[in-house]
Design an enzyme around this catalytic site. Structure first.
Site, PDB file in Angstrom:
ATOM      1  N   ASN A  10       0.870  -1.177   0.000  1.00  0.00           N
ATOM      2  CA  ASN A  10       0.000   0.000   0.000  1.00  0.00           C
ATOM      3  C   ASN A  10       0.907   1.228   0.000  1.00  0.00           C
ATOM      4  O   ASN A  10       1.491   1.559   1.027  1.00  0.00           O
ATOM      5  CB  ASN A  10      -0.892  -0.038   1.254  1.00  0.00           C
ATOM      6  CG  ASN A  10      -1.726   1.215   1.412  1.00  0.00           C
ATOM      7  OD1 ASN A  10      -1.782   2.062   0.509  1.00  0.00           O
ATOM      8  ND2 ASN A  10      -2.379   1.347   2.556  1.00  0.00           N
ATOM      9  N   LYS A  12       0.093   4.244  -0.285  1.00  0.00           N
ATOM     10  CA  LYS A  12      -0.522   5.445   0.305  1.00  0.00           C
ATOM     11  C   LYS A  12      -0.219   6.653  -0.589  1.00  0.00           C
ATOM     12  O   LYS A  12      -0.226   6.527  -1.809  1.00  0.00           O
ATOM     13  CB  LYS A  12      -0.047   5.637   1.750  1.00  0.00           C
ATOM     14  CG  LYS A  12      -0.263   4.349   2.567  1.00  0.00           C
ATOM     15  CD  LYS A  12      -0.048   4.516   4.033  1.00  0.00           C
ATOM     16  CE  LYS A  12      -0.317   3.181   4.725  1.00  0.00           C
ATOM     17  NZ  LYS A  12      -0.209   3.248   6.178  1.00  0.00           N
ATOM     18  N   HIS A  93      -9.658   1.336   4.409  1.00  0.00           N
ATOM     19  CA  HIS A  93      -8.425   1.489   5.192  1.00  0.00           C
ATOM     20  C   HIS A  93      -8.706   2.416   6.371  1.00  0.00           C
ATOM     21  O   HIS A  93      -9.460   3.386   6.249  1.00  0.00           O
ATOM     22  CB  HIS A  93      -7.305   2.054   4.312  1.00  0.00           C
ATOM     23  CG  HIS A  93      -5.975   1.980   4.989  1.00  0.00           C
ATOM     24  ND1 HIS A  93      -5.589   2.881   5.944  1.00  0.00           N
ATOM     25  CD2 HIS A  93      -4.962   1.085   4.886  1.00  0.00           C
ATOM     26  CE1 HIS A  93      -4.388   2.558   6.386  1.00  0.00           C
ATOM     27  NE2 HIS A  93      -3.986   1.468   5.765  1.00  0.00           N
ATOM     28  N   GLU A  95      -7.080   4.719   7.634  1.00  0.00           N
ATOM     29  CA  GLU A  95      -6.770   6.135   7.396  1.00  0.00           C
ATOM     30  C   GLU A  95      -7.929   6.829   6.693  1.00  0.00           C
ATOM     31  O   GLU A  95      -8.133   8.030   6.855  1.00  0.00           O
ATOM     32  CB  GLU A  95      -5.457   6.255   6.601  1.00  0.00           C
ATOM     33  CG  GLU A  95      -4.263   5.931   7.489  1.00  0.00           C
ATOM     34  CD  GLU A  95      -3.014   5.485   6.752  1.00  0.00           C
ATOM     35  OE1 GLU A  95      -2.930   5.641   5.512  1.00  0.00           O
ATOM     36  OE2 GLU A  95      -2.109   4.957   7.419  1.00  0.00           O
ATOM     37  N   GLU A 164      -5.910  -4.942  10.291  1.00  0.00           N
ATOM     38  CA  GLU A 164      -4.868  -3.950  10.563  1.00  0.00           C
ATOM     39  C   GLU A 164      -5.190  -3.193  11.848  1.00  0.00           C
ATOM     40  O   GLU A 164      -5.951  -2.211  11.821  1.00  0.00           O
ATOM     41  CB  GLU A 164      -4.790  -2.939   9.410  1.00  0.00           C
ATOM     42  CG  GLU A 164      -4.417  -3.552   8.083  1.00  0.00           C
ATOM     43  CD  GLU A 164      -3.773  -2.523   7.164  1.00  0.00           C
ATOM     44  OE1 GLU A 164      -2.652  -2.772   6.721  1.00  0.00           O
ATOM     45  OE2 GLU A 164      -4.369  -1.462   6.925  1.00  0.00           O
ATOM     46  N   GLY A 170       2.291   1.832  10.872  1.00  0.00           N
ATOM     47  CA  GLY A 170       3.346   2.852  10.806  1.00  0.00           C
ATOM     48  C   GLY A 170       4.027   3.150  12.132  1.00  0.00           C
ATOM     49  O   GLY A 170       4.750   4.134  12.256  1.00  0.00           O
ATOM     50  N   SER A 209       2.950  -2.491  10.330  1.00  0.00           N
ATOM     51  CA  SER A 209       4.370  -2.637  10.664  1.00  0.00           C
ATOM     52  C   SER A 209       4.965  -3.993  10.269  1.00  0.00           C
ATOM     53  O   SER A 209       5.847  -4.518  10.962  1.00  0.00           O
ATOM     54  CB  SER A 209       4.613  -2.352  12.146  1.00  0.00           C
ATOM     55  OG  SER A 209       4.290  -1.002  12.443  1.00  0.00           O
TER      56      SER A 209
HETATM   57  P1  PGA Z   1       2.598   0.001   7.623  1.00  0.00           P
HETATM   58  O1  PGA Z   1       1.156   0.309   6.987  1.00  0.00           O
HETATM   59  O2  PGA Z   1       3.078  -1.281   7.030  1.00  0.00           O
HETATM   60  O3  PGA Z   1       3.439   1.175   7.216  1.00  0.00           O
HETATM   61  O4  PGA Z   1       2.411  -0.097   9.097  1.00  0.00           O
HETATM   62  C1  PGA Z   1       0.240  -0.719   6.755  1.00  0.00           C
HETATM   63  C2  PGA Z   1      -1.033  -0.170   6.152  1.00  0.00           C
HETATM   64  O5  PGA Z   1      -1.477   0.914   6.580  1.00  0.00           O
HETATM   65  O6  PGA Z   1      -1.630  -0.780   5.252  1.00  0.00           O
END
Ligand code: PGA
Length: 247
Positions: A10, A12, A93, A95, A164, A170, A209
């Protein structure tokens, strides 16, 4: 029976024309792991160029509007994603659930819209740190699934779920092995309830992560059928070892 693993990146809001070379490197390296499905979900505006750069490699979007078309300024429909060369999309997601206030109802509508045109979907669920700490992680995720799973699944397009935990995205923190196992088992049970035998074939990815250093351990957990990878998917040097760990 273990399902073939899916490792999806992803990106982003990362990625310019100058990053297409990285897409090429990742797609070329992924060919060494035919036992793993690999995909990259890039910004909408990069989809067409990425798809042209790596024919046959799965390029996806990160969101989709639920409507077929219409007065939705700035939005992208499922057919538009397909038309640009995407074969999948992320939906729901955290976010977006957070910043765009996306509800379960909306996430469900988006999922159904994407699946109906033949776009594979990675539907994200996950609890906040607050919910985890008060012992409500399973209930939170179950409620998200109840509200956002599509009514049916069929062979036209694939549904996958990404678990997630928001506090792991992150941050470098991940749940314990037991916490991941318990959540994935609960999601699997929900999928079986909902779709009967077809529920056994829905891949459940872990996200948050994931890195080369923890991937093998995570992939060894029952009902972890792959990963959704953010930060570590931007560079082949970080991402491909995760694909290797899945193979
Ligand atoms: P990350 O993000 O691997 O940077 O923790 C995962 C995601 O948001 O899909």
């Amino acid at each position: 029976m273990a399902l073939k693993k899916l490792v999806a990146g992803n990106w982003k809001m990362h990625g310019l024309s100058s990053d297409l070379d990285e897409v090429r490197v990742i797609a070329a390296a992924a060919k060494d792991y035919p036992g793993v499905d690999v995909a990259l979900c890039v910004p909408a505006i990069l989809i067409e160029r990425a798809a042209r750069a790596v024919p046959g490699f799965a390029i996806g979007g990160q969101d989709v509007h639920h409507a077929e078309k219409g007065p939705h300024t700035g939005c992208t429909s499922a057919r538009m994603l397909l038309d640009a060369g995407a074969s999948l999309t992320i939906v729901g997601h955290s976010e977006r659930r957070d910043a765009q206030r996306e509800s379960d109802v909306e996430v469900k509508a988006k999922t159904q819209s994407a699946l109906s045109v033949g776009l594979n979907v990675i539907l994200c669920v996950g609890e906040s740190l607050e919910a985890r700490e008060r012992g409500a992680a399973l209930d939170t995720v179950s409620a998200q699934l109840d509200g956002s799973l599509p009514d049916t699944v069929d062979d036209k397009a694939e549904l996958a779920i990404a678990y997630e935990p928001i506090w792991a995205i992150g941050t470098g923190k991940i749940p314990t092995i037991d916490e991941i196992r318990d959540m994935h088992a609960a999601i699997r049970a929900r999928l079986r309830d909902r779709y009967a035998v077809a529920g056994a074939g829905v891949r459940i990815l872990y996200g948050g992560s994931v890195k080369a250093s923890n991937a093998a351990e995570i992939f060894a957990i029952a009902d972890v059928d792959g990963a959704l990878v953010g930060g570590a998917s931007l560079k082949a040097a970080d991402f491909i070892p995760i694909v290797a760990a899945a193979s």
